[in-house]
Design a protein around this motif. Structure first.
Motif: not given
Length: 646
Positions: A89-91, A97, A270, A273
């Motif tokens: 999970v990336k921004e 996210m 969070y 991610g």
């Protein structure tokens, strides 16, 4: 549209080594060739589609030792597709996210086709490990050259190679330049500052970053207890009745800090991610064995082991063994009290200065024996838990943690409970608590960091001399790095680190109204612990593979359980004080009933506080709800699209 590996050319001429595979010295050539082909073959043909080359070329192998070291890497495209496969999970550019996908890569923050830093080195090595572990047998019945190493469809090849002794170890390489930058901001300058938790996460991964984040948070949370406890020590040492306020503060403190940590942990994970990372289906652990059969959930062929056999092993072997160890621990404790009585009698007879020092010797010896017993029991618990043959790594860890926590709790705190509630000797309780706490902290610093660091420095000197003596034309820097790192100790996870903090939390919270200085000593220890643990991670042990984590796991429950026990302990100690007893000179039953009522009220207050303080901050809850809503909407659109096309 989903992009697949077969649709892209993932080959790049440049090779950045990320992971090292060490084979046994006598591995057959056909096995090496088979392993190489499986690693470099395309995914559609059952391979991992990674880059693979030996550390030494043919000429160098004839000149040097360590011929069975191989380097594994991957192209940038291959790593990006691997990031999608593992669900990283990336921004995004809109600050949300989301799970990374190669097709939408340009919508993610800081992504650029020419930027190689979008994935951290820890993430790249995690992807390599995931791909190697997911290399599975297809139609092979055995590992070529080793007919005893049986295979079946779907079996992890790497796990079979490791259990068969063909592969000695697989470990990620350090990035010396990035490591130097991390060290400069972390522990090389002994100044009071916040730890670079985000940088630690980028280099070592979320699990280790969470440990150091919790260590820092716990140390800061102890400071109010240390500040309040200091005047109690200086001005009202023998008057235990005045500790009622201090004990009450401790009870509220132990609840609030654990609840606030959960909020801070949610914010961190969070941002990294992992809080929104989808949980993957857990594969059988490497040591799991049984009769081949079909898993009813996955439909795959894998070993099956009846649960009733596991339960029989747990209740007929493991449980009696743990009980026997607990009995032995209590037996050693009684020997300690005999030593205390002997030292006290000697001091009363002579009254000299050296016999007053001798009073502390039994406690010091007992503290050392406790540490030795804890470590020996740990090995036995690991053997037993492995023998129980748990299918999943999570089940294995839960059973191991339960065994170790029960024994460590009794081994470390039984003597203190005995002194407090049987002997009722508050002076001896204070002395024993101080000695156990300080001795265990000193021993842990020596055994965990200083001794391994000294041994590692000696080995480093030997490797450096060997490399300088080489006449071959090799990449001496890389060769020296790989040979040095392969001999380093293996980091076995955060288990022992959390266990040390758990026991420290017990020393501080269980008997706080007797020894208020415990928090101050814990703060001093943790300030050095941060630096010694950082040194251990960077210079003493091999770099561990990154492991995504969303919390500190079962340790949160362990700390919360300890805080509940501390309520009961402190209420009982206050009820035993002379001033409280003086209020009920005739009826001790009334005293007991009032103490129990107060204890229940404080427990109720703890649970109300735990309920009133949300585990996640409001803005994190809103973001998670938004993600869930968007996922459901996307699923609806997908179903609508499928129904329209059919």
């Amino acid at each position: 549209m989903k992009v697949t590996l077969s649709a892209l050319d993932t080959h790049e001429s440049s090779f950045t080594p990320l992971v090292v595979i060490e084979l046994a010295q006598d591995v057959k050539e056909e096995t090496k060739e088979w392993l190489k082909n499986r690693i470099i073959t395309k995914k559609k043909d059952g391979g991992a589609q990674l880059s693979f080359r030996p550390l030494l070329n043919k000429y160098e192998k004839e000149t040097l030792e360590n011929q069975n070291l191989y380097l594994v890497g991957a192209s940038k495209i291959r790593l990006l597709l691997g990031a999608e496969a593992v669900g990283l999970v990336k921004e995004c550019s809109d600050n949300t996210m989301r799970a990374f996908t190669y097709g939408t890569r340009h919508s993610f923050k800081d992504f650029d086709d020419d930027n190689d830093d979008f994935l951290s080195m820890a993430e790249r090595q995690f992807i390599i490990k995931h791909e190697l572990e997911n290399l599975r047998a297809r139609d092979e019945k055995m590992i070529p050259g080793y007919p005893q190493a049986k295979l079946y469809p779907g079996k992890s090849l790497l796990r079979r190679l490791l259990t068969s002794g063909i592969v000695v170890q697989v470990f990620p390489l350090h990035d010396n330049e990035a490591l130097k930058k991390l060290e400069d901001t972390w522990y090389t300058r002994f100044t009071l500052k916040f730890q670079p938790v985000d940088r630690i996460r980028g280099y070592f991964g979320e699990t280790i970053a969470l440990y150091f984040g919790f260590l820092e948070y716990f140390t800061f949370a102890l400071i109010p207890m240390a500040i309040i406890g200091l005047p109690y020590y200086l001005f009202a040492w023998e008057d235990y009745d005045k500790y009622v306020i201090f004990a009450s503060f401790n009870l509220i403190w132990s609840t609030v800090i654990l609840e606030v940590w959960k909020r801070g942990c949610a914010s961190m994970t969070y941002r990294w991610g992992t809080l929104v990372m989808k949980r993957k289906f857990e594969e059988p652990r490497p040591g799991y064995h049984g009769v081949l059969g079909i898993n009813p959930v996955t439909g795959r062929e894998e070993p099956l082991y009846p649960s009733y056999k596991r339960q029989l092993r747990i209740y007929l072997v493991s449980l009696p063994f743990v009980c026997l160890c607990l009995y032995f621990s209590l037996f050693v404790m009684m020997i300690y009290f005999d030593m205390e009585a002997w030292a006290l009698g000697l001091h009363e007879d002579s009254g000299s200065e050296w016999t007053s020092i001798l009073l502390y010797v039994p406690s010091i010896i007992y503290a050392i024996v406790i540490e030795i017993m804890n470590r020996l029991y740990r090995y036995a618990a690991e053997f037993l838990t492995s023998w129980e043959n748990h299918r999943l790594e999570s089940a294995y860890q839960n059973h191991l943690i339960l065994k170790v926590l029960v024994f460590n709790f009794l081994n470390c705190f039984a003597s203190l409970f005995y002194i407090a509630f049987v002997l009722r000797d508050m002076k001896l309780l204070r002395q024993s608590l101080a000695t156990l706490l300080i001795t265990s902290q000193i021993l842990n610093q020596i055994v965990e960091s200083l001794l391994p660091y000294w041994l590692q420095k000696k080995h480093h000197v030997r490797v450096k001399k060997k490399v300088e003596a080489l006449k071959a034309d090799i990449d001496a820097t890389l060769y020296e790095q790989v040979v040095l790192e392969k001999e380093m100790g293996t980091y076995l996870g955060t288990f022992d680190d959390y266990l040390e903090l758990f026991l420290q939390f017990g020393y501080v919270s269980l008997f706080s109204c007797v020894y208020p200085l415990a928090a101050a000593f814990a703060v001093l220890n943790n300030l050095t612990e941060v630096n010694s643990d950082a040194l251990k991670m960077c210079r003493v042990l091999k770099r561990p593979f990154s492991e995504p984590s969303a919390s500190i796991g079962v340790w949160q429950l362990a700390f919360e359980t300890m805080s509940v026990i501390s309520v009961v302990t402190n209420c009982a100690l206050i009820g035993m004080s002379p001033q409280v007893n003086a209020l009920f000179p005739e009826s001790k039953t009334d005293l007991v009933l009032i103490v129990v009522a107060v204890e229940h009220m404080l427990l109720a207050l703890k649970f109300i506080l735990a309920f009133a303080i949300p585990d996640k901050p409001r803005h994190i809850q809103m973001k998670l709800a938004r993600l869930e809503f968007e996922s459901l909407e996307a699923l609806k659109q997908q179903i609508t699209h499928i129904s329209d096309t059919t």
